[in-house]
Design an enzyme around this catalytic site. Sequence first.
Site, PDB file in Angstrom:
ATOM      1  N   ILE A 172      21.506  -8.635  15.752  1.00 42.21           N
ATOM      2  CA  ILE A 172      20.436  -7.716  16.132  1.00 42.21           C
ATOM      3  C   ILE A 172      20.853  -6.980  17.395  1.00 42.21           C
ATOM      4  O   ILE A 172      21.638  -7.486  18.197  1.00 42.21           O
ATOM      5  CB  ILE A 172      19.094  -8.440  16.351  1.00 42.21           C
ATOM      6  CG1 ILE A 172      19.231  -9.530  17.430  1.00 42.21           C
ATOM      7  CG2 ILE A 172      18.574  -9.026  15.056  1.00 42.21           C
ATOM      8  CD1 ILE A 172      17.915 -10.184  17.800  1.00 42.21           C
ATOM      9  N   TYR A 184      22.967  -7.665  24.870  1.00 36.15           N
ATOM     10  CA  TYR A 184      23.697  -7.468  23.610  1.00 36.15           C
ATOM     11  C   TYR A 184      25.202  -7.579  23.850  1.00 36.15           C
ATOM     12  O   TYR A 184      25.913  -8.287  23.115  1.00 36.15           O
ATOM     13  CB  TYR A 184      23.350  -6.104  23.025  1.00 36.15           C
ATOM     14  CG  TYR A 184      24.174  -5.727  21.814  1.00 36.15           C
ATOM     15  CD1 TYR A 184      23.819  -6.172  20.548  1.00 36.15           C
ATOM     16  CD2 TYR A 184      25.303  -4.912  21.950  1.00 36.15           C
ATOM     17  CE1 TYR A 184      24.579  -5.824  19.435  1.00 36.15           C
ATOM     18  CE2 TYR A 184      26.060  -4.567  20.845  1.00 36.15           C
ATOM     19  CZ  TYR A 184      25.702  -5.028  19.586  1.00 36.15           C
ATOM     20  OH  TYR A 184      26.458  -4.688  18.496  1.00 36.15           O
TER      21      TYR A 184
END
Length: 323
Positions: free
Chosen positions: A136, A200
């Site tokens: 994700i 991320y």
Amino acid sequence: MAAIQKLLNVALPPLSFVLLLTLMLPILLFKILLHVKQLVCTDENMENKVVLITGAASGIGEQLAYAYGNRGALLSLVDIRMDKLVAVADKARSLGSPDVTIIHADVSKLQDCHRFVDQTVNHFGRLDCLVNNAGIGWVSGFEDWNNDDSQFTPIMDVNFWGSVYGTLCAIPHLKTSKGRIIVISSVLAWFPLPIRTSIYNASKAALISYYETLRIELGGAIGITIVTPGLIKTDLGLRVIEEDENMGKIPMVSASELAESIVKSACKGDMRLTEPSWMKVLLPLKVLYPQVVDWAFRFMFGIPSKETNSRTKGHSLTERKPE
């Protein structure tokens, strides 16, 4: 002990430089020989090989299913979005895959990882390749933090632990088949850009560290290909461009092109793949000239120096959704 440390601090840098110069030519020749060997040797035949792909309902995972289906591989497709998996499985069959099974699972849950590996092996009788693609993306940075860890932990749970859990469950089967693990990291893992994707980037960097270590620990029993893509035309890539118009200047690679490159690289037995390949030049720039790179980033992205005021927040976290 302090004296030894001082001696090493003084002596090792110049000795290392001399050693690098001495070994540069032999290493270059060795790499040329490896390249020639790859040109001469045939790629691995994936026909009737069992390939398990996580995050296969869309994006890179979907295109990997088609690329392996084209090569006649048997596919086990895993995703949390079961409805989309059906269409992907149908197309993979039409492209040439003899058999495709679909499994609903959440890779961030260890019990789900055990289940999808066991279901794959029970269905096909073996496992030859695990593709850790599920992930994700969340475009947010430190300035968006609202003192709630729940907004960041899912990124590490899916991107890092989601790959590790599946790998640990699959290792016994991959050792038997002398198979391969493919893990999808990112160029941002070793060349992070200030585009509000710090968590991320960290999750993708953790993947590289884990699988580089695992490769050594396995001693060659299982092949490992670490993929570091640049800006890919997926939902996350398009959202990054929306967040910062400067990113729109970087050429994007389609998910289908990337998937073809990944399959070709894995079939050759490559340890690493960076796509597009021109991005490889960024790593030595970052290592050799870190101050210049940081200055260039501040200039390109309009980040004020430490003498000026902090940048004003431009977006709220509620505007972003995970990929």
